[in-house]
Design an enzyme around this catalytic site. Sequence first.
Site, PDB file in Angstrom:
ATOM      1  N   HIS A  57      68.118  21.123   6.630  1.00  0.00           N
ATOM      2  CA  HIS A  57      67.107  21.463   7.497  1.00  0.00           C
ATOM      3  C   HIS A  57      67.392  22.838   8.225  1.00  0.00           C
ATOM      4  O   HIS A  57      66.360  23.144   8.810  1.00  0.00           O
ATOM      5  CB  HIS A  57      66.630  20.324   8.394  1.00  0.00           C
ATOM      6  CG  HIS A  57      67.548  20.089   9.548  1.00  0.00           C
ATOM      7  ND1 HIS A  57      67.064  19.703  10.745  1.00  0.00           N
ATOM      8  CD2 HIS A  57      68.771  20.262   9.882  1.00  0.00           C
ATOM      9  CE1 HIS A  57      68.102  19.499  11.715  1.00  0.00           C
ATOM     10  NE2 HIS A  57      69.247  19.711  10.987  1.00  0.00           N
ATOM     11  N   HIS A  58      68.653  23.223   8.518  1.00  0.00           N
ATOM     12  CA  HIS A  58      69.035  24.438   9.029  1.00  0.00           C
ATOM     13  C   HIS A  58      69.011  25.868   8.031  1.00  0.00           C
ATOM     14  O   HIS A  58      68.765  26.966   8.525  1.00  0.00           O
ATOM     15  CB  HIS A  58      70.324  24.395   9.665  1.00  0.00           C
ATOM     16  CG  HIS A  58      70.542  23.494  10.929  1.00  0.00           C
ATOM     17  ND1 HIS A  58      69.760  23.765  11.955  1.00  0.00           N
ATOM     18  CD2 HIS A  58      71.420  22.609  11.197  1.00  0.00           C
ATOM     19  CE1 HIS A  58      70.139  22.673  12.747  1.00  0.00           C
ATOM     20  NE2 HIS A  58      71.128  22.254  12.336  1.00  0.00           N
ATOM     21  N   ALA A  59      68.855  25.625   6.937  1.00  0.00           N
ATOM     22  CA  ALA A  59      68.796  26.748   5.787  1.00  0.00           C
ATOM     23  C   ALA A  59      67.435  27.354   5.778  1.00  0.00           C
ATOM     24  O   ALA A  59      66.475  26.739   5.702  1.00  0.00           O
ATOM     25  CB  ALA A  59      69.058  26.112   4.498  1.00  0.00           C
TER      26      ALA A  59
END
Length: 329
Positions: A57-59
């Site tokens: 979810h951070h990419a």
Amino acid sequence: MERATLLETQKKYDSVFLCKESQYCARMSAGGLLALCKDVVRGKLDSGLAIIRPPGHHACSAVPMGFCLLNNIAITVRDLQARKMVNKVMIVDWDVHHGNGIQEVFYSDNTVLYASLHRYDEGEFYPSSTDGGMDMVGEGEGKGYNINIPWATAGVSDGDYIYAFKKLLLPVARQFCPDLIIVASGFDAAVCDPIGECDVTPECYACMTSMLKSVSNGKLVLSLEGGYNLDAIANSALACVKPLLNIKWKAGHIPQPAIYLAYATLSEEEVNGVPQSKYKYSSNWDTSNIWNPAVEVPNCYSAQPSELGKDTVDRVLDIHKEYWTSLNM
């Protein structure tokens, strides 16, 4: 790619670690979630939990970060939409960190509703950006379709999450009426996670899972994200699987809440300054109604929010009343 080159490459990014198998693992992770979601959408499965690594979810669309190489959920949603298997998707992100990558991809999209509950600490908590602020509501056609619930500090617990679900997320979800719900299911807000420093119990995760199953005809997929205590991850994930399988914990058949025993693996200094003895299993706890066969959700459904947590949710609700009529009732 040689190891020396990998080490130099990873230095260019924030919290990214690479090995020669990284690309293969990242593709398998994204592909695994996509395969599961396809089966749920097609009706082969009612729901599911994708136990995948690395998380995603951070990419961002062009930049890996935060242990995330590919954005598993974003890739899955775009693929399903391209194949016309779904039109509208809701993403609920209960990882303790804001899913900046998911937000970036869908920020101007009114076919994807993204809702994140995360520690914010005035933008100081990872990923250390104001992107996770409650005023970030989306842009263009996507305005109102990005809902950030930014907790002000550590120590957030069941009552805060349940209040956010009941007052804000469920009304909006029902009005949006998605074809599929995907949860960015990090368990680093769980009790005894040393990074999140929050107090969400397995029962609360089960409760939130059960509530989300009441939307989108039960088509619900949880995708594993963050977590820094293996016992907390295991017990929280198990709690979520039970409502996915429609298994009810009946009185007399409830194992001791092993999540609390996870404290035995930590020093007192690591347990948020709280003595371990406070969290060891006690026969005085009333576990008879953790999952009462007469009701749909565990007893934490009635947990009350903290004053600070309630204030945060109420402020977000006031912002989004402009976009969602269900919040004005």
